[in-house]
Design a protein around this motif. Sequence first.
Motif, PDB file in Angstrom:
ATOM      1  N   VAL A   1       0.854  -1.190   0.000  1.00 25.71           N
ATOM      2  CA  VAL A   1       0.000   0.000   0.000  1.00 25.71           C
ATOM      3  C   VAL A   1       0.886   1.234   0.000  1.00 25.71           C
ATOM      4  O   VAL A   1       1.879   1.294   0.742  1.00 25.71           O
ATOM      5  CB  VAL A   1      -0.925   0.018   1.242  1.00 25.71           C
ATOM      6  N   ALA A   2       0.541   2.217  -0.807  1.00 29.34           N
ATOM      7  CA  ALA A   2       1.282   3.481  -0.844  1.00 29.34           C
ATOM      8  C   ALA A   2       0.449   4.562  -0.168  1.00 29.34           C
ATOM      9  O   ALA A   2      -0.768   4.651  -0.387  1.00 29.34           O
ATOM     10  CB  ALA A   2       1.591   3.878  -2.278  1.00 29.34           C
ATOM     11  N   THR A   3       1.097   5.390   0.639  1.00 29.47           N
ATOM     12  CA  THR A   3       0.341   6.469   1.291  1.00 29.47           C
ATOM     13  C   THR A   3      -0.174   7.482   0.274  1.00 29.47           C
ATOM     14  O   THR A   3      -1.144   8.189   0.547  1.00 29.47           O
ATOM     15  CB  THR A   3       1.198   7.188   2.356  1.00 29.47           C
ATOM     16  N   ASP A   4       0.458   7.547  -0.901  1.00 31.81           N
ATOM     17  CA  ASP A   4      -0.075   8.418  -1.959  1.00 31.81           C
ATOM     18  C   ASP A   4      -1.476   7.964  -2.369  1.00 31.81           C
ATOM     19  O   ASP A   4      -2.333   8.795  -2.690  1.00 31.81           O
ATOM     20  CB  ASP A   4       0.843   8.400  -3.184  1.00 31.81           C
ATOM     21  N   ASP A   5      -1.713   6.649  -2.366  1.00 35.27           N
ATOM     22  CA  ASP A   5      -3.045   6.135  -2.697  1.00 35.27           C
ATOM     23  C   ASP A   5      -4.052   6.493  -1.604  1.00 35.27           C
ATOM     24  O   ASP A   5      -5.214   6.830  -1.892  1.00 35.27           O
ATOM     25  CB  ASP A   5      -3.003   4.620  -2.880  1.00 35.27           C
ATOM     26  N   ILE A   6      -3.594   6.413  -0.352  1.00 28.69           N
ATOM     27  CA  ILE A   6      -4.470   6.801   0.769  1.00 28.69           C
ATOM     28  C   ILE A   6      -4.828   8.277   0.646  1.00 28.69           C
ATOM     29  O   ILE A   6      -5.990   8.680   0.808  1.00 28.69           O
ATOM     30  CB  ILE A   6      -3.780   6.516   2.118  1.00 28.69           C
ATOM     31  N   ARG A   7      -3.821   9.097   0.337  1.00 33.39           N
ATOM     32  CA  ARG A   7      -4.058  10.537   0.203  1.00 33.39           C
ATOM     33  C   ARG A   7      -5.024  10.824  -0.953  1.00 33.39           C
ATOM     34  O   ARG A   7      -5.888  11.696  -0.865  1.00 33.39           O
ATOM     35  CB  ARG A   7      -2.735  11.267  -0.024  1.00 33.39           C
TER      36      ARG A   7
END
Length: 386
Positions: free
Chosen positions: A200-206
């Motif tokens: 999981v990438a935090t860019d996707d969460i953002r």
Amino acid sequence: MATIVDGKKRIPFMRGMLVHHLIQRGFDHDEAYGIADEVRTEVRQRKEVERDQILDLIAGLLERDHPDRPVGNLLFWEPSPTTITVDRDAGPRTFSRELLSHSIQAAGLSPDRSYELARTVEERLLDKRTGRIGHGQLESLVQEVILERCGESSAELYRTWRAWRDLDKPLVILIGGATGVGKTTLAVSLANVLDIPRVVATDDIRQILRLTLARDFMPSIHDSSYDAEAADIQDGLDPVVTAFHEQSRVVGVGVRAIMSRCIEENASVIIDGVHLLPGISRWRAFEKHAIIVPICLALTDREAYETRFAKREVQAPARTPRKSLSNLDRILRIQEHILRGCEDEDIPVIEMTAVEEPTQAAVLAVVERLRANGKAEGRKAKKKRK
């Protein structure tokens, strides 16, 4: 045609059988054919050739032409299994040299070295005419080969990694670092080596939060980490760092949700992103239920950063590398802040220009943390017994 005499057995010598046997043990076709052709020339005029005579002949030719290539059992006329089945708890699986080499990399070994050892394991199984083997037996054989070829240190790292598989805790690897240092690339590579299905990438969460929360309501998540504006600048703090912290705080809500879900499902995960480090204390609450492994990547050489962004422009133009280059000073300020925090919190840092194999360095960091966790759990168990 010569006949091989092996006790009561009489086996016609066939060059193709020897070629196939050598190819199974890592020789290419031309190498195998050359050896087999010489053997055929030597025995062609004989009616019979004793078992030990032909084995000595083959061994001598291999020693002459390939002295550094151990081949083990040379009984090429004995039938070998066409496939090797590994019995696992999740069900049987066909033995794969490639998959095993990934597992061996958990001992901190390079991909090439790991593949070489996996081939040695396969050769030993073939020599023993093993058609089926238990997963635990295979792991013991792998440990034996690593110990012989690489020493106790590498064998211990492999044992540590395999022992973690028996724990009832998921592994959560957090890969942090500033924009553009290679976090996502490493996360995917590490997941492949360690057989971790979730990345999981935090860019996707953002991005999810951007679609959920309007800019007027939550402006900090609608810009890049280095481009966000600080709503309230704290005294004495760089406004870029202040804005970065605000964005990390908001994205951290999504990170906690991902970690909680993985713990509920006892599923390991690798999370990468600029928003993870420092501030590892945010994730301490999860340490009772998961093994948390933080790793930081860094590019302290400005020219290396510029080169990386230039490559991005060619490979992924949608990622706006020119914008990143124009904000490089801000990115480096955030990186300096992250590195200070990592030093304070004893988080391992991988300098990307200083290592040839970043994945190998990350594997070592993960296994070292597992070993430290194992020792800590051992001390707790001793105190309980007392």
